[in-house]
Write a protein that holds these residues in place. Structure first.
Motif, PDB file in Angstrom:
ATOM      1  N   UNK A  23      -5.036  -1.670   4.535  1.00 14.92           N
ATOM      2  CA  UNK A  23      -5.848  -0.470   4.738  1.00 14.92           C
ATOM      3  C   UNK A  23      -6.030  -0.173   6.226  1.00 14.92           C
ATOM      4  N   UNK A  24      -6.278  -1.188   7.045  1.00 13.74           N
ATOM      5  CA  UNK A  24      -6.434  -0.954   8.493  1.00 13.74           C
ATOM      6  C   UNK A  24      -5.186  -0.317   9.085  1.00 13.74           C
ATOM      7  N   UNK A  25      -4.028  -0.791   8.659  1.00 15.94           N
ATOM      8  CA  UNK A  25      -2.772  -0.192   9.129  1.00 15.94           C
ATOM      9  C   UNK A  25      -2.670   1.270   8.699  1.00 15.94           C
ATOM     10  N   UNK A  26      -3.089   1.545   7.471  1.00 16.10           N
ATOM     11  CA  UNK A  26      -3.053   2.926   6.992  1.00 16.10           C
ATOM     12  C   UNK A  26      -4.074   3.796   7.729  1.00 16.10           C
ATOM     13  N   UNK A  27      -5.259   3.257   7.975  1.00 14.91           N
ATOM     14  CA  UNK A  27      -6.262   4.004   8.745  1.00 14.91           C
ATOM     15  C   UNK A  27      -5.702   4.366  10.123  1.00 14.91           C
ATOM     16  N   UNK A  28      -5.062   3.411  10.792  1.00 10.44           N
ATOM     17  CA  UNK A  28      -4.472   3.670  12.114  1.00 10.44           C
ATOM     18  C   UNK A  28      -3.406   4.759  12.033  1.00 10.44           C
ATOM     19  N   UNK A  29      -2.543   4.677  11.033  1.00  6.19           N
ATOM     20  CA  UNK A  29      -1.500   5.682  10.845  1.00  6.19           C
ATOM     21  C   UNK A  29      -2.127   7.058  10.627  1.00  6.19           C
ATOM     22  N   UNK A  37      -2.055  10.511  13.118  1.00 13.64           N
ATOM     23  CA  UNK A  37      -1.543  11.773  12.594  1.00 13.64           C
ATOM     24  C   UNK A  37      -2.638  12.818  12.422  1.00 13.64           C
ATOM     25  N   UNK A  38      -3.762  12.619  13.112  1.00 12.95           N
ATOM     26  CA  UNK A  38      -4.814  13.620  13.157  1.00 12.95           C
ATOM     27  C   UNK A  38      -5.684  13.725  11.926  1.00 12.95           C
ATOM     28  N   UNK A  39      -5.632  12.735  11.046  1.00 17.53           N
ATOM     29  CA  UNK A  39      -6.450  12.773   9.840  1.00 17.53           C
ATOM     30  C   UNK A  39      -7.838  12.237  10.153  1.00 17.53           C
ATOM     31  N   UNK A  40      -8.830  12.779   9.479  1.00 20.71           N
ATOM     32  CA  UNK A  40     -10.207  12.378   9.744  1.00 20.71           C
ATOM     33  C   UNK A  40     -10.881  11.698   8.560  1.00 20.71           C
ATOM     34  N   UNK A  41     -10.188  11.636   7.427  1.00 16.03           N
ATOM     35  CA  UNK A  41     -10.742  10.925   6.284  1.00 16.03           C
ATOM     36  C   UNK A  41      -9.620  10.407   5.390  1.00 16.03           C
ATOM     37  N   UNK A  42      -9.957   9.366   4.633  1.00 15.52           N
ATOM     38  CA  UNK A  42      -9.027   8.772   3.675  1.00 15.52           C
ATOM     39  C   UNK A  42      -9.668   8.843   2.303  1.00 15.52           C
ATOM     40  N   UNK A  99      -6.742  17.317   6.957  1.00 11.78           N
ATOM     41  CA  UNK A  99      -7.683  16.303   7.435  1.00 11.78           C
ATOM     42  C   UNK A  99      -7.599  15.008   6.617  1.00 11.78           C
ATOM     43  N   UNK A 100      -6.864  15.024   5.506  1.00 12.04           N
ATOM     44  CA  UNK A 100      -6.907  13.925   4.535  1.00 12.04           C
ATOM     45  C   UNK A 100      -5.625  13.099   4.516  1.00 12.04           C
ATOM     46  N   UNK A 101      -5.812  11.786   4.445  1.00  7.26           N
ATOM     47  CA  UNK A 101      -4.752  10.843   4.090  1.00  7.26           C
ATOM     48  C   UNK A 101      -5.184  10.207   2.773  1.00  7.26           C
ATOM     49  N   UNK A 102      -4.233   9.905   1.906  1.00  5.30           N
ATOM     50  CA  UNK A 102      -4.560   9.471   0.556  1.00  5.30           C
ATOM     51  C   UNK A 102      -3.842   8.171   0.219  1.00  5.30           C
ATOM     52  N   UNK A 107       0.873  -1.169   0.000  1.00  6.53           N
ATOM     53  CA  UNK A 107       0.000   0.000   0.000  1.00  6.53           C
ATOM     54  C   UNK A 107       0.912   1.221   0.000  1.00  6.53           C
ATOM     55  N   UNK A 108       0.714   2.095  -0.963  1.00  8.31           N
ATOM     56  CA  UNK A 108       1.468   3.338  -1.051  1.00  8.31           C
ATOM     57  C   UNK A 108       0.491   4.462  -0.763  1.00  8.31           C
ATOM     58  N   UNK A 109       0.716   5.150   0.336  1.00 10.60           N
ATOM     59  CA  UNK A 109      -0.172   6.233   0.740  1.00 10.60           C
ATOM     60  C   UNK A 109       0.613   7.378   1.345  1.00 10.60           C
ATOM     61  N   UNK A 110      -0.078   8.481   1.554  1.00 12.99           N
ATOM     62  CA  UNK A 110       0.584   9.637   2.161  1.00 12.99           C
ATOM     63  C   UNK A 110      -0.428  10.502   2.894  1.00 12.99           C
ATOM     64  N   UNK A 111       0.093  11.358   3.742  1.00 13.70           N
ATOM     65  CA  UNK A 111      -0.706  12.345   4.450  1.00 13.70           C
ATOM     66  C   UNK A 111      -0.688  13.607   3.597  1.00 13.70           C
TER      67      UNK A 111
END
Length: 142
Positions: free
Chosen positions: A91-97, A101-106, A68-71, A58-62
């Motif tokens: 995805x669960x690991x990314x949601x936790x991350x 880090x204070x994000x409220x949506x992905x 508010x967004x993580x992508x 999974x490749x994602x970023x804040x």
């Protein structure tokens, strides 16, 4: 899936991921994952390995512009491991991350032709937010 090990990505993982993309997707897709994503976002990305090698990623970023967004830019699971829960685990690991880090949506996107991806994201609680003449866009509150 007990023999799958998940870890934080490192920049060198691009050299392992890039060669399998077209094969895993069954069409040319490798150009979508440029090295810059793992050069700059390895700290928010994950790689899964098993005894056969690369199992998924999974490749994602804040988002630096939307606090508010993580992508999630790209997620993939080796075809023989699909429907095992690995993608949901990544995805669960990314949601936790993202939460830490204070994000409220992905947010995420997929091709309008990728019915499996659309169904998978909706099963994870993503809602379709936009789709005219382009990629399907997803949003999931945390």
């Amino acid at each position: 899936m007990s023999d799958v090990r998940v870890r934080q990505a490192v920049p060198e993982d691009h050299d392992r991921i890039h060669p399998v993309l077209d094969d895993w997707w069954g069409r040319p897709i490798a150009a979508v994952l440029q090295p810059l994503f793992l050069d700059h976002f390895f700290g928010t990305s994950f790689v899964a390995d098993d005894d056969q090698g690369l199992a998924g990623f999974l490749v994602g970023f804040l988002s630096p512009s939307r606090p508010e967004v993580a992508y999630v830019h790209f997620i993939g699971v080796r075809p023989d491991l699909r429907r095992t829960g690995l993608a949901a685990d990544l995805y669960d690991r990314f949601f936790d991350l993202a939460r830490r880090n204070g994000r409220t949506e992905v947010w995420a996107i997929t091709s309008p032709l990728n019915d499996r991806s659309i169904a998978f994201h909706q099963a994870l609680g993503f809602e379709v937010t936009h789709q005219p003449d382009g990629p399907i866009r997803f949003r999931r509150p945390l």
